[in-house]
Write a protein that holds these residues in place. Structure first.
Motif, PDB file in Angstrom:
ATOM      1  N   VAL A  59      -3.051   5.181   0.060  1.00 19.90           N
ATOM      2  CA  VAL A  59      -2.003   5.045  -0.944  1.00 19.90           C
ATOM      3  C   VAL A  59      -0.636   4.787  -0.307  1.00 19.90           C
ATOM      4  O   VAL A  59       0.237   4.155  -0.910  1.00 19.90           O
ATOM      5  CB  VAL A  59      -1.967   6.296  -1.852  1.00 19.90           C
ATOM      6  CG1 VAL A  59      -1.456   7.502  -1.085  1.00 19.90           C
ATOM      7  CG2 VAL A  59      -1.152   6.040  -3.107  1.00 19.90           C
ATOM      8  N   ALA A  60      -0.460   5.221   0.934  1.00 23.32           N
ATOM      9  CA  ALA A  60       0.824   5.024   1.613  1.00 23.32           C
ATOM     10  C   ALA A  60       1.101   3.555   1.887  1.00 23.32           C
ATOM     11  O   ALA A  60       2.256   3.159   2.074  1.00 23.32           O
ATOM     12  CB  ALA A  60       0.846   5.813   2.925  1.00 23.32           C
ATOM     13  N   ASN A  61       0.057   2.729   1.920  1.00 22.22           N
ATOM     14  CA  ASN A  61       0.237   1.301   2.202  1.00 22.22           C
ATOM     15  C   ASN A  61       0.279   0.431   0.946  1.00 22.22           C
ATOM     16  O   ASN A  61       0.345  -0.795   1.045  1.00 22.22           O
ATOM     17  CB  ASN A  61      -0.889   0.810   3.118  1.00 22.22           C
ATOM     18  CG  ASN A  61      -0.765   1.335   4.531  1.00 22.22           C
ATOM     19  OD1 ASN A  61       0.341   1.579   5.018  1.00 22.22           O
ATOM     20  ND2 ASN A  61      -1.890   1.523   5.204  1.00 22.22           N
ATOM     21  N   ALA A  62       0.260   1.072  -0.228  1.00 19.73           N
ATOM     22  CA  ALA A  62       0.252   0.299  -1.472  1.00 19.73           C
ATOM     23  C   ALA A  62       1.534  -0.512  -1.645  1.00 19.73           C
ATOM     24  O   ALA A  62       1.509  -1.659  -2.108  1.00 19.73           O
ATOM     25  CB  ALA A  62       0.042   1.225  -2.662  1.00 19.73           C
ATOM     26  N   GLY A  63       2.660   0.066  -1.261  1.00 15.65           N
ATOM     27  CA  GLY A  63       3.929  -0.646  -1.392  1.00 15.65           C
ATOM     28  C   GLY A  63       4.002  -1.886  -0.531  1.00 15.65           C
ATOM     29  O   GLY A  63       4.709  -2.848  -0.850  1.00 15.65           O
ATOM     30  N   PHE A  64       3.273  -1.878   0.583  1.00 14.20           N
ATOM     31  CA  PHE A  64       3.193  -3.046   1.468  1.00 14.20           C
ATOM     32  C   PHE A  64       2.677  -4.257   0.701  1.00 14.20           C
ATOM     33  O   PHE A  64       3.197  -5.370   0.852  1.00 14.20           O
ATOM     34  CB  PHE A  64       2.262  -2.701   2.639  1.00 14.20           C
ATOM     35  CG  PHE A  64       1.802  -3.867   3.462  1.00 14.20           C
ATOM     36  CD1 PHE A  64       2.588  -4.374   4.486  1.00 14.20           C
ATOM     37  CD2 PHE A  64       0.555  -4.440   3.235  1.00 14.20           C
ATOM     38  CE1 PHE A  64       2.149  -5.442   5.262  1.00 14.20           C
ATOM     39  CE2 PHE A  64       0.108  -5.496   4.005  1.00 14.20           C
ATOM     40  CZ  PHE A  64       0.906  -6.006   5.013  1.00 14.20           C
ATOM     41  N   VAL A  65       1.661  -4.058  -0.132  1.00 20.87           N
ATOM     42  CA  VAL A  65       1.073  -5.152  -0.906  1.00 20.87           C
ATOM     43  C   VAL A  65       2.105  -5.765  -1.849  1.00 20.87           C
ATOM     44  O   VAL A  65       2.194  -6.983  -1.997  1.00 20.87           O
ATOM     45  CB  VAL A  65      -0.160  -4.653  -1.681  1.00 20.87           C
ATOM     46  CG1 VAL A  65      -0.746  -5.761  -2.539  1.00 20.87           C
ATOM     47  CG2 VAL A  65      -1.210  -4.109  -0.717  1.00 20.87           C
ATOM     48  N   ILE A  66       2.895  -4.926  -2.493  1.00 15.96           N
ATOM     49  CA  ILE A  66       3.931  -5.417  -3.411  1.00 15.96           C
ATOM     50  C   ILE A  66       5.016  -6.163  -2.640  1.00 15.96           C
ATOM     51  O   ILE A  66       5.537  -7.182  -3.120  1.00 15.96           O
ATOM     52  CB  ILE A  66       4.537  -4.249  -4.207  1.00 15.96           C
ATOM     53  CG1 ILE A  66       3.448  -3.568  -5.060  1.00 15.96           C
ATOM     54  CG2 ILE A  66       5.673  -4.728  -5.084  1.00 15.96           C
ATOM     55  CD1 ILE A  66       2.789  -4.485  -6.072  1.00 15.96           C
ATOM     56  N   GLN A  67       5.353  -5.681  -1.450  1.00 10.28           N
ATOM     57  CA  GLN A  67       6.338  -6.382  -0.621  1.00 10.28           C
ATOM     58  C   GLN A  67       5.887  -7.808  -0.305  1.00 10.28           C
ATOM     59  O   GLN A  67       6.691  -8.746  -0.306  1.00 10.28           O
ATOM     60  CB  GLN A  67       6.562  -5.633   0.694  1.00 10.28           C
ATOM     61  CG  GLN A  67       7.467  -4.430   0.612  1.00 10.28           C
ATOM     62  CD  GLN A  67       7.707  -3.855   2.001  1.00 10.28           C
ATOM     63  OE1 GLN A  67       6.957  -3.008   2.491  1.00 10.28           O
ATOM     64  NE2 GLN A  67       8.757  -4.327   2.653  1.00 10.28           N
ATOM     65  N   LEU A  68       4.606  -7.972  -0.033  1.00 10.55           N
ATOM     66  CA  LEU A  68       4.082  -9.300   0.260  1.00 10.55           C
ATOM     67  C   LEU A  68       4.301 -10.238  -0.925  1.00 10.55           C
ATOM     68  O   LEU A  68       4.754 -11.380  -0.766  1.00 10.55           O
ATOM     69  CB  LEU A  68       2.581  -9.238   0.574  1.00 10.55           C
ATOM     70  CG  LEU A  68       2.081  -8.249   1.628  1.00 10.55           C
ATOM     71  CD1 LEU A  68       0.579  -8.442   1.854  1.00 10.55           C
ATOM     72  CD2 LEU A  68       2.842  -8.417   2.941  1.00 10.55           C
ATOM     73  N   LEU A  69       3.970  -9.753  -2.105  1.00  8.54           N
ATOM     74  CA  LEU A  69       4.113 -10.578  -3.299  1.00  8.54           C
ATOM     75  C   LEU A  69       5.572 -10.918  -3.573  1.00  8.54           C
ATOM     76  O   LEU A  69       5.915 -12.064  -3.899  1.00  8.54           O
ATOM     77  CB  LEU A  69       3.512  -9.857  -4.509  1.00  8.54           C
ATOM     78  CG  LEU A  69       1.991  -9.732  -4.520  1.00  8.54           C
ATOM     79  CD1 LEU A  69       1.544  -8.878  -5.707  1.00  8.54           C
ATOM     80  CD2 LEU A  69       1.340 -11.098  -4.589  1.00  8.54           C
TER      81      LEU A  69
END
Length: 339
Positions: A95-105
Motif C-alpha cells: 500500500v505504501a507504493n500506491a501513490g507511485f502509480v498515481i504519480q506515473l499517471l
C-alpha cells in the motif's frame, strides 16, 4: 484526422503497478528496435532489476525533456525516473507504493496535455491497493477524464477484427439502467462515431448497438429502456450517422455475418461486450479511451501478480497497444472487419 509530426512520434508509457508484470514487459519491449520513441514513466532501478532477473540486456537512458524525439534502439529503455517509497517484491502488493502509480499517471497526463508527448500507453494497475491507500480510483478511464477535465469519454476495447465501446464502464449492475440516459447514450455514440472517422480513418462507420435487456426488451415485455431511451436517440443520430444499427439482442449481435460488416459493437455495460472480445483476442487486445484531448491506449490485462517476477509473461498486448496508439495518431485504419 491526419497528424503531421515534425519528428517521429513520442509516446509516454506508464509502468503501472510496480509489483506486477509491467517492468518485465518493458524489458521485453526493449529487445527489438522501434521506429518511434517511447519513454517509460517508472522507476529505473526496478526496470534494471527485472532485466537482471530475466538475464536480458538493457541500457537505461534518462529522458531529457529538451531532447528531440529519436527512435528507441535495440536494448534501450528511456526513463523518467520516479522514486519508489519502498522496495518492490514481485507479486506482493504494498500500500505504501500506491501513490507511485498515481504519480506515473499524473506525469503522463501533464506531458500529453502540454504536447510533450503525442500520446500515452498505460500499464496495468491494481485498483484495490490504490483505494486501500485512501486514493479514490475507479479506473484509468475515469481518472484520465477527470484530470484532463473531459466531460465524457468512452472506454473501447479492440482486437483485430472487433472493437467494443462501452456505454457504461465500472458500475454495479443494479446502477446501469439509471445510468443509461438519452444524454449519455447520445454522447457515447457521437464520440465513438467521430473517433472511428478521425482516429481510425473510417469514412462511414457501421456501429451495431446492443439493447440493455434480454431480446432487446422484447417490444417492451422485458423492459422499456430500448423503447423509451435507445430508439429515440438512435433515430435522432441516424440523420448524421446513417449506419447505426440497433438496439439488437446482445446474444446475436456478435455473429460472424455482423462481425464482417461492423466497425464497432456498442455494449451497454462492461460484461455484456468484453467477454466476447476477450474470447476472440485475449492477449492481443487493447483498451482505448475515446474522447480525451490526447491519444490513450492500454494493455487489456491486469497486473498478473501470480506470475510477476517468474519470467513467463509476454508483451504481446503492450506491443499492440503501442501500435494502435501510433496508428490512431496518423488516422490509419485499424484492421476494419469489412475491407
Amino acid at each position: 484526422m491526419s497528424v503531421q509530426f515534425k519528428q517521429i512520434p513520442r509516446l509516454a508509457i506508464t509502468l503501472g503497478e510496480p509489483a506486477g508484470i509491467g517492468a518485465e514487459q518493458i524489458v521485453q519491449l526493449a529487445q527489438t528496435p522501434w521506429d518511434i520513441e517511447w519513454v517509460v514513466i517508472g522507476n529505473a532501478a526496478l526496470i534494471q532489476q527485472r532485466a537482471t532477473d530475466l538475464n536480458l540486456p538493457i541500457q537505461i537512458q534518462y529522458y531529457q525533456t529538451d531532447a528531440l524525439p529519436s527512435a528507441n534502439l535495440l536494448g534501450q529503455v528511456k526513463v523518467i525516473d520516479i522514486d519508489l517509497p519502498q522496495p518492490v517484491i514481485a507479486g506482493q502488493l504494498n500500500v505504501a507504493n500506491a501513490g507511485f502509480v498515481i504519480q506515473l499517471l499524473d506525469r503522463a497526463i501533464a506531458g500529453c496535455m502540454s504536447g510533450e508527448f503525442d500520446g500515452m500507453v498505460t500499464g496495468a494497475v491494481h485498483k484495490g491497493i490504490i483505494n486501500e491507500a485512501g486514493l479514490k480510483f475507479t479506473g484509468h478511464t475515469e481518472y484520465l477524464a477527470e484530470k484532463s477535465r473531459t466531460d465524457q469519454v468512452v472506454m473501447m476495447l479492440a482486437t483485430p477484427g472487433l472493437r467494443v465501446p462501452l456505454a457504461t464502464t465500472h458500475l454495479p449492475l443494479r446502477a446501469i439502467p439509471d445510468a443509461i440516459t438519452p444524454e449519455l447514450l447520445e454522447k457515447v455514440i457521437t464520440i465513438t462515431y467521430d473517433s472511428l472517422q478521425q482516429q481510425f480513418g473510417i469514412a462511414n462507420p457501421v456501429i451495431y448497438i446492443a439493447g440493455l435487456n434480454p431480446h432487446a426488451g422484447e417490444d417492451g415485455h422485458l423492459g422499456r429502456e430500448e423503447i423509451d431511451v435507445m430508439i429515440p436517440v438512435i433515430q435522432k443520430l441516424k440523420q448524421r450517422m446513417p449506419n447505426l444499427i440497433g438496439p439488437l439482442p446482445a446474444d446475436t449481435m456478435f455473429t460472424q455475418d455482423k462481425l464482417k460488416k461492423g466497425d464497432a459493437f456498442l455494449a451497454m455495460y462492461h460484461d455484456q461486450g468484453l467477454p466476447v472480445l476477450k474470447h476472440l483476442g485475449f492477449g492481443q487486445a487493447v483498451n482505448v479511451t475515446l474522447g480525451l484531448p490526447f491519444i490513450r491506449t492500454s494493455v487489456d490485462h491486469g497486473t498478473a501478480l501470480d506470475i510477476a517476477g517468474k519470467g513467463i509473461c509476454t508483451d504481446t498486448s503492450f506491443r499492440y497497444a503501442i501500435q494502435v496508439a501510433c496508428d490512431m495518431l496518423t488516422g490509419k485504419t485499424q484492421e476494419t472487419p469489412h475491407v
